[in-house]
Enzyme design. Structure first.
Site, PDB file in Angstrom:
ATOM      1  N   CYS A   1       2.280   2.003  -6.884  1.00  0.00           N
ATOM      2  CA  CYS A   1       2.712   0.612  -6.911  1.00  0.00           C
ATOM      3  C   CYS A   1       1.488  -0.188  -6.506  1.00  0.00           C
ATOM      4  O   CYS A   1       1.065  -0.140  -5.350  1.00  0.00           O
ATOM      5  CB  CYS A   1       3.855   0.350  -5.937  1.00  0.00           C
ATOM      6  SG  CYS A   1       4.281  -1.402  -5.889  1.00  0.00           S
TER       7      CYS A   1
ATOM      8  N   CYS B   1       2.411  -3.205  -3.869  1.00  0.00           N
ATOM      9  CA  CYS B   1       2.935  -2.926  -2.528  1.00  0.00           C
ATOM     10  C   CYS B   1       3.306  -1.446  -2.428  1.00  0.00           C
ATOM     11  O   CYS B   1       2.409  -0.611  -2.350  1.00  0.00           O
ATOM     12  CB  CYS B   1       4.102  -3.827  -2.175  1.00  0.00           C
ATOM     13  SG  CYS B   1       5.301  -4.099  -3.484  1.00  0.00           S
ATOM     14  N   SER B   2       4.570  -1.112  -2.428  1.00  0.00           N
ATOM     15  CA  SER B   2       4.930   0.288  -2.194  1.00  0.00           C
ATOM     16  C   SER B   2       6.250   0.656  -2.866  1.00  0.00           C
ATOM     17  O   SER B   2       6.995   1.472  -2.349  1.00  0.00           O
ATOM     18  CB  SER B   2       5.041   0.538  -0.687  1.00  0.00           C
ATOM     19  OG  SER B   2       5.988  -0.357  -0.133  1.00  0.00           O
ATOM     20  N   CYS B   3       6.566   0.060  -4.026  1.00  0.00           N
ATOM     21  CA  CYS B   3       7.804   0.388  -4.734  1.00  0.00           C
ATOM     22  C   CYS B   3       7.826   1.897  -5.000  1.00  0.00           C
ATOM     23  O   CYS B   3       6.815   2.483  -5.409  1.00  0.00           O
ATOM     24  CB  CYS B   3       7.899  -0.389  -6.044  1.00  0.00           C
ATOM     25  SG  CYS B   3       8.005  -2.175  -5.793  1.00  0.00           S
TER      26      CYS B   3
HETATM   27 FE    FE Z   1       5.948  -2.495  -4.780  1.00  0.00          FE
END
Ligand code: FE
Length: 203
Positions: free
Chosen positions: A104, A107-109
């Site tokens: 991602c 961010c951190s999906c």
């Molecule tokens: Fe994300």
């Protein structure tokens, strides 16, 4: 902005959780080491085991595999691993000719329903930027030398679509039962930073 909107909530939540944790630890009400152990459990053990069972089922059941590749969200839901994130899960099949890597970039999906909490490195800036710019270099650092004859595809997750890599079934596993196969599937193989080129114990 909207693609990753849920993570603004996550960061806020993370901040609140951290503030609460410090407060409780200061008052001697919780042990930070015990909390770390709980997080480790969900990051490395409980969460990714769901994905491992999805992968093992796909390896032994060709019809399930076709369904999984066609409609990952529904096929995964049928095993009881329902996404609470309102995101679709798209399953990417690794083959001898194609290796899939997920990231991602913003961010951190991450597909929580099948992998649990994302590891710290997945959320780190170096991984998020380099996975796109130099995927083969990143893979090398994870111990995976991907030959020039293999196409590397990088998939950028969003709040709407999360990815799960279906790793290749390792050789020498023809006689194993579904449960035993699931034991071989590592978290990183479902992110795409690992390949199951040989039978090894789960990390
Ligand atoms: Fe994300």
């Amino acid at each position: 902005m909207t693609d990753h909107a849920d993570h603004s909530h996550l960061s806020d939540t993370e901040l609140r959780v951290r503030a609460l944790e410090s407060l409780l630890a200061d008052k001697g009400l919780v042990d930070p080491a015990a909390l770390d152990a709980i997080v480790d459990t969900y990051e490395n053990k409980v969460g990714p085991r769901n994905g491992a069972r999805v992968v093992a089922r796909a390896w032994i059941d060709p019809e399930f595999k076709q369904w999984l590749l066609r409609d990952g969200t529904a096929a995964i839901d049928s095993l009881g691993y329902t996404s609470t994130q309102g995101a679709d899960i798209v399953v990417l099949e690794n083959t001898p000719a194609v290796h899939n890597l997920t990231v991602c970039t913003l961010c951190s999906c991450y597909p929580w329903a099948v992998l649990g909490l994302p590891p710290a490195w997945y959320k780190s800036f170096p991984y998020r930027s380099r996975a796109v710019r130099d995927p083969r270099g990143v893979l090398r650092e994870f111990g995976q030398d991907i030959g020039d004859d293999v196409e590397v595809r990088v998939w950028d997750s969003t709040a709407e679509v999360r990815y799960l890599v279906l790793p290749e079934r390792p050789p020498g596993t023809a006689g194993l039962a579904e449960d035993e196969l699931a034991e071989l599937v590592t978290r990183n193989s479902m992110i795409g930073t690992d390949r199951l080129s040989e039978v090894k114990k789960n990390q």
